[in-house]
Design a protein around this motif. Structure first.
Motif, PDB file in Angstrom:
ATOM      1  N   GLY A  19     -31.141  -2.157 -16.442  1.00 44.07           N
ATOM      2  CA  GLY A  19     -30.796  -1.305 -15.309  1.00 44.07           C
ATOM      3  C   GLY A  19     -30.192   0.030 -15.691  1.00 44.07           C
ATOM      4  O   GLY A  19     -30.079   0.922 -14.838  1.00 44.07           O
ATOM      5  N   GLU A  20     -29.826   0.184 -16.962  1.00 40.58           N
ATOM      6  CA  GLU A  20     -29.212   1.435 -17.436  1.00 40.58           C
ATOM      7  C   GLU A  20     -29.992   2.026 -18.595  1.00 40.58           C
ATOM      8  O   GLU A  20     -29.443   2.733 -19.441  1.00 40.58           O
ATOM      9  CB  GLU A  20     -27.762   1.177 -17.854  1.00 40.58           C
ATOM     10  CG  GLU A  20     -26.885   0.607 -16.749  1.00 40.58           C
ATOM     11  CD  GLU A  20     -25.488   0.270 -17.230  1.00 40.58           C
ATOM     12  OE1 GLU A  20     -25.194   0.495 -18.425  1.00 40.58           O
ATOM     13  OE2 GLU A  20     -24.681  -0.235 -16.419  1.00 40.58           O
ATOM     14  N   ILE A  21     -31.309   1.760 -18.638  1.00 46.14           N
ATOM     15  CA  ILE A  21     -32.080   2.127 -19.818  1.00 46.14           C
ATOM     16  C   ILE A  21     -32.194   3.639 -19.990  1.00 46.14           C
ATOM     17  O   ILE A  21     -32.216   4.144 -21.121  1.00 46.14           O
ATOM     18  CB  ILE A  21     -33.477   1.449 -19.787  1.00 46.14           C
ATOM     19  CG1 ILE A  21     -34.105   1.472 -21.173  1.00 46.14           C
ATOM     20  CG2 ILE A  21     -34.380   2.086 -18.734  1.00 46.14           C
ATOM     21  CD1 ILE A  21     -33.368   0.644 -22.200  1.00 46.14           C
ATOM     22  N   ALA A  79     -30.685   8.333 -23.372  1.00 46.43           N
ATOM     23  CA  ALA A  79     -30.037   9.640 -23.512  1.00 46.43           C
ATOM     24  C   ALA A  79     -28.907   9.568 -24.533  1.00 46.43           C
ATOM     25  O   ALA A  79     -28.734  10.488 -25.356  1.00 46.43           O
ATOM     26  CB  ALA A  79     -29.519  10.108 -22.162  1.00 46.43           C
ATOM     27  N   GLN A  80     -28.129   8.488 -24.494  1.00 41.99           N
ATOM     28  CA  GLN A  80     -27.026   8.344 -25.453  1.00 41.99           C
ATOM     29  C   GLN A  80     -27.548   8.208 -26.877  1.00 41.99           C
ATOM     30  O   GLN A  80     -26.961   8.767 -27.810  1.00 41.99           O
ATOM     31  CB  GLN A  80     -26.191   7.118 -25.075  1.00 41.99           C
ATOM     32  CG  GLN A  80     -25.379   7.286 -23.803  1.00 41.99           C
ATOM     33  CD  GLN A  80     -24.665   6.004 -23.400  1.00 41.99           C
ATOM     34  OE1 GLN A  80     -25.101   4.899 -23.739  1.00 41.99           O
ATOM     35  NE2 GLN A  80     -23.567   6.156 -22.667  1.00 41.99           N
ATOM     36  N   VAL A  81     -28.636   7.481 -27.056  1.00 44.33           N
ATOM     37  CA  VAL A  81     -29.192   7.301 -28.396  1.00 44.33           C
ATOM     38  C   VAL A  81     -29.723   8.627 -28.939  1.00 44.33           C
ATOM     39  O   VAL A  81     -29.468   8.989 -30.096  1.00 44.33           O
ATOM     40  CB  VAL A  81     -30.294   6.226 -28.378  1.00 44.33           C
ATOM     41  CG1 VAL A  81     -31.085   6.238 -29.690  1.00 44.33           C
ATOM     42  CG2 VAL A  81     -29.680   4.857 -28.148  1.00 44.33           C
ATOM     43  N   GLU A  82     -30.448   9.358 -28.128  1.00 45.90           N
ATOM     44  CA  GLU A  82     -30.962  10.642 -28.616  1.00 45.90           C
ATOM     45  C   GLU A  82     -29.847  11.656 -28.839  1.00 45.90           C
ATOM     46  O   GLU A  82     -29.972  12.556 -29.688  1.00 45.90           O
ATOM     47  CB  GLU A  82     -32.009  11.176 -27.649  1.00 45.90           C
ATOM     48  CG  GLU A  82     -33.312  10.385 -27.692  1.00 45.90           C
ATOM     49  CD  GLU A  82     -34.525  11.173 -27.231  1.00 45.90           C
ATOM     50  OE1 GLU A  82     -34.352  12.225 -26.579  1.00 45.90           O
ATOM     51  OE2 GLU A  82     -35.660  10.719 -27.528  1.00 45.90           O
ATOM     52  N   ALA A  83     -28.726  11.515 -28.116  1.00 46.61           N
ATOM     53  CA  ALA A  83     -27.586  12.420 -28.306  1.00 46.61           C
ATOM     54  C   ALA A  83     -26.930  12.224 -29.673  1.00 46.61           C
ATOM     55  O   ALA A  83     -26.199  13.110 -30.146  1.00 46.61           O
ATOM     56  CB  ALA A  83     -26.561  12.206 -27.194  1.00 46.61           C
ATOM     57  N   VAL A  84     -27.180  11.094 -30.316  1.00 49.55           N
ATOM     58  CA  VAL A  84     -26.660  10.854 -31.662  1.00 49.55           C
ATOM     59  C   VAL A  84     -27.159  11.923 -32.625  1.00 49.55           C
ATOM     60  O   VAL A  84     -26.458  12.351 -33.550  1.00 49.55           O
ATOM     61  CB  VAL A  84     -27.084   9.446 -32.144  1.00 49.55           C
ATOM     62  CG1 VAL A  84     -26.886   9.291 -33.642  1.00 49.55           C
ATOM     63  CG2 VAL A  84     -26.312   8.375 -31.386  1.00 49.55           C
ATOM     64  N   ARG A 121     -40.502   6.615 -19.100  1.00 52.38           N
ATOM     65  CA  ARG A 121     -41.550   7.638 -18.942  1.00 52.38           C
ATOM     66  C   ARG A 121     -41.280   8.496 -17.706  1.00 52.38           C
ATOM     67  O   ARG A 121     -41.421   9.723 -17.740  1.00 52.38           O
ATOM     68  CB  ARG A 121     -42.914   6.983 -18.861  1.00 52.38           C
ATOM     69  CG  ARG A 121     -43.417   6.455 -20.208  1.00 52.38           C
ATOM     70  CD  ARG A 121     -44.680   5.632 -20.075  1.00 52.38           C
ATOM     71  NE  ARG A 121     -45.186   5.202 -21.378  1.00 52.38           N
ATOM     72  CZ  ARG A 121     -45.754   4.035 -21.615  1.00 52.38           C
ATOM     73  NH1 ARG A 121     -45.902   3.157 -20.625  1.00 52.38           N
ATOM     74  NH2 ARG A 121     -46.171   3.722 -22.825  1.00 52.38           N
ATOM     75  N   ALA A 122     -40.868   7.867 -16.627  1.00 54.90           N
ATOM     76  CA  ALA A 122     -40.559   8.608 -15.404  1.00 54.90           C
ATOM     77  C   ALA A 122     -39.383   9.551 -15.603  1.00 54.90           C
ATOM     78  O   ALA A 122     -39.301  10.606 -14.954  1.00 54.90           O
ATOM     79  CB  ALA A 122     -40.262   7.636 -14.266  1.00 54.90           C
ATOM     80  N   ALA A 123     -38.494   9.192 -16.529  1.00 51.29           N
ATOM     81  CA  ALA A 123     -37.322  10.030 -16.804  1.00 51.29           C
ATOM     82  C   ALA A 123     -37.627  11.129 -17.811  1.00 51.29           C
ATOM     83  O   ALA A 123     -36.735  11.916 -18.160  1.00 51.29           O
ATOM     84  CB  ALA A 123     -36.177   9.166 -17.315  1.00 51.29           C
ATOM     85  N   GLY A 124     -38.874  11.187 -18.309  1.00 49.91           N
ATOM     86  CA  GLY A 124     -39.266  12.267 -19.191  1.00 49.91           C
ATOM     87  C   GLY A 124     -39.319  11.923 -20.664  1.00 49.91           C
ATOM     88  O   GLY A 124     -39.600  12.800 -21.494  1.00 49.91           O
ATOM     89  N   PHE A 125     -39.074  10.668 -21.024  1.00 48.81           N
ATOM     90  CA  PHE A 125     -39.144  10.277 -22.432  1.00 48.81           C
ATOM     91  C   PHE A 125     -40.600   9.979 -22.799  1.00 48.81           C
ATOM     92  O   PHE A 125     -41.333   9.367 -22.017  1.00 48.81           O
ATOM     93  CB  PHE A 125     -38.273   9.041 -22.687  1.00 48.81           C
ATOM     94  CG  PHE A 125     -36.804   9.292 -22.573  1.00 48.81           C
ATOM     95  CD1 PHE A 125     -36.083   9.735 -23.662  1.00 48.81           C
ATOM     96  CD2 PHE A 125     -36.149   9.111 -21.363  1.00 48.81           C
ATOM     97  CE1 PHE A 125     -34.715   9.981 -23.553  1.00 48.81           C
ATOM     98  CE2 PHE A 125     -34.799   9.351 -21.234  1.00 48.81           C
ATOM     99  CZ  PHE A 125     -34.073   9.796 -22.333  1.00 48.81           C
ATOM    100  N   GLU A 126     -40.984  10.407 -23.992  1.00 49.23           N
ATOM    101  CA  GLU A 126     -42.353  10.183 -24.468  1.00 49.23           C
ATOM    102  C   GLU A 126     -42.424   8.812 -25.134  1.00 49.23           C
ATOM    103  O   GLU A 126     -42.162   8.667 -26.336  1.00 49.23           O
ATOM    104  CB  GLU A 126     -42.776  11.277 -25.451  1.00 49.23           C
ATOM    105  CG  GLU A 126     -44.243  11.173 -25.866  1.00 49.23           C
ATOM    106  CD  GLU A 126     -44.652  12.267 -26.836  1.00 49.23           C
ATOM    107  OE1 GLU A 126     -45.776  12.174 -27.372  1.00 49.23           O
ATOM    108  OE2 GLU A 126     -43.856  13.204 -27.061  1.00 49.23           O
TER     109      GLU A 126
END
Length: 396
Positions: A170-172, A177-182, A222-227
């Protein structure tokens, strides 16, 4: 469990195992791999995967990461491996096989992150931001961006004991976003396990609730813009499951036991293309009364369908018979298996004992050895390895 299918579909491996053991060329406590059958099994899976647009990672822990087997499978078209843990990654690399996926079940521990990134895996699975931070720091030191898969967990998902964990479904989006912010990490996809399981009642392999969690997470990302390029859906995988896995949205699957023909589907459906390509070779050590005892340091049966009657081929030549075998309770050390009433059946000390079951060689004290030429009868026996893929020739 698979002995009857072995004798029906690949009897040459059974006779080769007895012959090579009696000639002293294969020792007790060895898993013998048929390279001809492995090549054919892998080719069948590659063809089926191509029909459904799936990418394959070979899971090699079940056959002890044997380098000759890995090279044979790579030549047939599956040239990247999944490593469930760091030890598996190191063992696979010894064979020269490319690393496709690390951390499928076991996360890289502290101090392992630089080695993981140095192996240049296509993807590393992370269960939380703390592990992601370690991998990101290692990627930064290495001057590269590392693709990662998010292990996703839904509230209704089910796991084997010790396998649970991951980012809440539910918080994917927040997790990605947190992982890519690393930094130095790119979220390339998602994974979960088990996505497919055997159903003994219907004699089929079905998708689990975990699969729906997996594909739902991919859609949301995908809907949130991640490839999202990888939807990795492992579990009870073989050529016969590929169509359903692809239909449900998988992009990557990870055959292991399927490659040597020892999944439940091979018991449910005799028409499956893969044949048994692995046997466990032991020998009679001694008698206690009428019962024979066979060495069992490498014995481990993955009882995915629960308890069942265990049998083995016992003897010295083509007249070797099939006898019932008893084993220690779960949790016990397997020093020996017992063959009840063996003396009355003419069994002798030194007789070969050949099993065919669903193995997990990497958790045993066994060895592995591969042989080519089973189908032609001109046997080409390869080197002996321990379960970490280190040469064990000359070791008693």
């Amino acid at each position: 469990m698979f002995l009857r299918r072995l004798r029906d579909t690949n009897p040459g491996l059974a006779s080769a195992a007895v012959r090579l053991h009696q000639e002293g060329r294969v020792r007790a406590n060895t898993y013998l791999l048929d390279l001809d059958a492995l090549a054919a099994n892998a080719a069948a899976e590659v063809a089926e995967a191509e029909r459904h647009g799936l990418e394959l990672y070979v899971m090699s822990k079940q056959f002890g990461r044997n380098p000759d087997a890995l090279r044979t499978i790579a030549a047939a078209g599956i040239d990247r491996a999944v490593a469930v843990d760091v030890q598996g990654m190191e063992a696979v690399r010894r064979s020269g096989t490319r690393i496709g996926h690390v951390g499928h079940l076991v996360q890289p521990h502290r101090g392992a992150q630089d080695a993981v990134v140095a192996a240049e895996p296509e993807v590393v699975t992370v269960f939380n931001t703390e592990i992601a931070a370690r991998i990101g720091a290692a990627a930064r030191r290495a001057g590269r961006v590392q693709d990662v898969l998010l292990r996703v967990r839904g509230p209704e998902d089910t796991y084997y004991f010790g396998h649970a964990g991951g980012f809440p479904a539910g918080e994917i989006e927040k997790a990605a976003a947190q992982v890519e912010a690393v930094g130095n990490l790119r979220v390339a996809g998602v994974t979960n396990f088990p996505c497919m399981l055997a159903d003994a009642a219907t004699r089929t392999v079905k998708a689990t609730r975990n699969f729906a969690t997996l594909t739902g997470a991919a859609e949301r990302l995908r809907a949130a813009g991640f490839e999202i390029t990888q939807v990795n859906a492992p579990g009870t995988t073989s050529a016969g499951t590929f169509a359903e896995q692809a239909r449900l949205g998988a992009t990557h699957v990870e055959p292991g036991n399927g490659l040597h023909g020892t999944t439940p589907l091979h018991l449910f459906d005799e028409g499956q293309p893969e044949v048994p390509a692995i046997v466990y070779v032991s020998e009679v050590s001694h008698f206690d009364g009428d019962d024979a005892y066979a060495f069992a340091a490498g014995y481990y049966v993955d009882k995915v369908l629960g308890d069942y009657r265990l049998t083995a081929i016992v003897g010295r030549d083509g007249d070797a018979g099939v006898l019932d075998v008893e084993t220690a309770d779960a949790g016990a050390i397997h020093y020996y298996c017992r063959i009840p009433g063996a003396r009355a059946r003419g069994v002798r000390v030194g007789d070969s004992v050949v099993f065919c079951f669903r193995p997990q060689v990497f958790v045993t004290r066994g060895r592995t050895q591969a042989v080519a030429g089973v189908r032609t009868g001109t046997l080409d026996l390869r080197g002996v390895y321990d379960v970490e893929a280190r040469p064990a020739d000359g070791v008693a």
